[in-house]
Design an enzyme around this catalytic site. Sequence first.
Site, short mmCIF file in Angstrom:
data_model
loop_
_atom_site.label_atom_id
_atom_site.label_comp_id
_atom_site.label_asym_id
_atom_site.label_seq_id
_atom_site.Cartn_x
_atom_site.Cartn_y
_atom_site.Cartn_z
N HIS A 18 83.32 -11.58 45.71
CA HIS A 18 82.70 -12.12 44.49
C HIS A 18 82.28 -13.57 44.71
CE1 HIS A 18 81.90 -11.99 40.22
NE2 HIS A 18 82.67 -13.02 39.99
N SER B 94 78.29 -13.43 37.84
CA SER B 94 79.55 -13.12 37.18
C SER B 94 79.37 -13.26 35.66
CB SER B 94 80.66 -14.02 37.72
OG SER B 94 81.93 -13.59 37.29
N GLU C 138 83.49 -7.16 46.06
CA GLU C 138 83.74 -8.18 45.05
C GLU C 138 85.22 -8.50 44.86
OE1 GLU C 138 81.37 -9.71 43.12
OE2 GLU C 138 79.59 -8.44 43.29
#
Length: 541
Positions: free
Chosen positions: A447, A232, A347
């Site tokens: 995610h 991320s 995600e």
Amino acid sequence: MKKRMMAGLFAVAAMALVACSTASPGGSPDLALSVDPVLSTKYGAVRGKREGDSKSVAVFRGIRYAASTQGRRFQRAIEPAAWTGVADGTQFGSECPQRPSEDIPVFASWVNSVGMSEDCLFLNVWTRGLGDGKKRPIMVWLHGGGYVTGSGSSNGYDGSRLAERGDVVVVTLNHRLNGFGYSYLAGLTDDPKYADAGNLGSLDIVQALQWVQSHAQAIGGDAGNVTIFGESGGAAKVATLMAMEDAQGLFHRAIAQSGSMSLAGFDPRLATGLAKDLMNTAKVQSVDELAAMPMEDLVKAMMASRSRAAFFRPVVDGRSLTRHPYTPDATPVSANIPLLVGTNNNEMRLQGGLGQPGNFSLGWEELPAKLAEYVDKENIQAVIDGMRAAHPGYDASDVFFQVATFRNYRGTALLQAERKGAQPAPVYMYRLDWKTPVEGGRLQTPHALDIAFVFDNVARSISFTGPETPATKRMAVLMADAWIAFARTGNPNTPALPLWPAYGVGNRATMIFDLQPQVVVDPDKAERELLQRLLPEGRSQ
């Protein structure tokens, strides 16, 4: 002089302790493992502890790599002062100032808050050897949270199993965040001490990497084989470092997991506007006043400002960052650095789902308004029609999550891989497809799910991956071993995986990580071609 002499004596004593706490060829491993490890740094000695299944991993938490920034806010970090005696290295150092984190149920297993302070420039080391002459790959993890939240102390980032599994050295770290680390002030003051304020967080990481270089031999690693990896916001930081001349030579491989959003940084004009708005919100007249505010008051001012303490990014300031990392092409600074890049399949089922549960049950009539955040108005219907044709089995929620995922993650990862692929070093592309059973399975492959597998930490991640099972253990074996192989050689192939070719626009070979991994050429080609044509470049804000 006397102070320097004493520091030298303590360093010698620390080296003796290191020798005692590391098994020699003729010594007793059991005896060595019963002694707390001591690491000698050029600033002083640090006592850690032994962890891991075999208790063979020496762990040092809260090692100071730079001095406190308290009283030096918005200025480049400086080296720490040397200390005498043996410092405690069993506890994490403070997190850098940031807005309060939300309680997200799937992250419950990883939560490990240790409090905030502007004295926060610490790193953590996991290694199976101290000064033993071995040259282990060093894997430096950059935490997620965008450029605004997070730290290296999350339970999900515990490096014991990765260090033990691959005989690698694992390092995590803290660096300045949000307005403390990325407020561009050069447009508001001529004071040279604030000239680098727009990229301090990234410069902190550079300083941590310099510490790693200086201490590679002491921590049992290879200064010539350092991999930076992150997820991320951590992956965005990887992309940024690849464009920083100050970071050249400090790392040799790069891994970007679900976060190729730093294709471009902020330009000075936008960054100056954000800094000016912060000053107005804080009701101060000068940068010096902003620098002198109590930490808590500055955090509150950021949260009340236009940035909401969440809209910060490195700035192309012409100093530490002289161009955009991957726009319009890949930075030449890291042309010879191999890259492993990829995303998870779904995600946005995390941010766009758990935060807005209604998105799990959208009707087709609701979808156009939901997509307006990610798609230009004139292209919304074409995107919907194209996605329904590419995925006939999708419902409206599936279309929403996949378009949002492509806009914020998959699309930028593809662009980074395509642009990097034009350079000499190889690029490897992956996608994680394994679905988590938590939340009734509605998150699918969201995610951050990859973190548990990359660190081989499924036992520490049950709130996210579900109970530890043969399936979760297998996913950890597949991904952790591939990451270790890449760190060791620049190639992620392992005996457990099918042949994984390098990625290029001519083949688009992608490793699909699932219980039965496979290489697929241009997975979801129709979706990719549709969304690359109709979506704006870069992620939504």
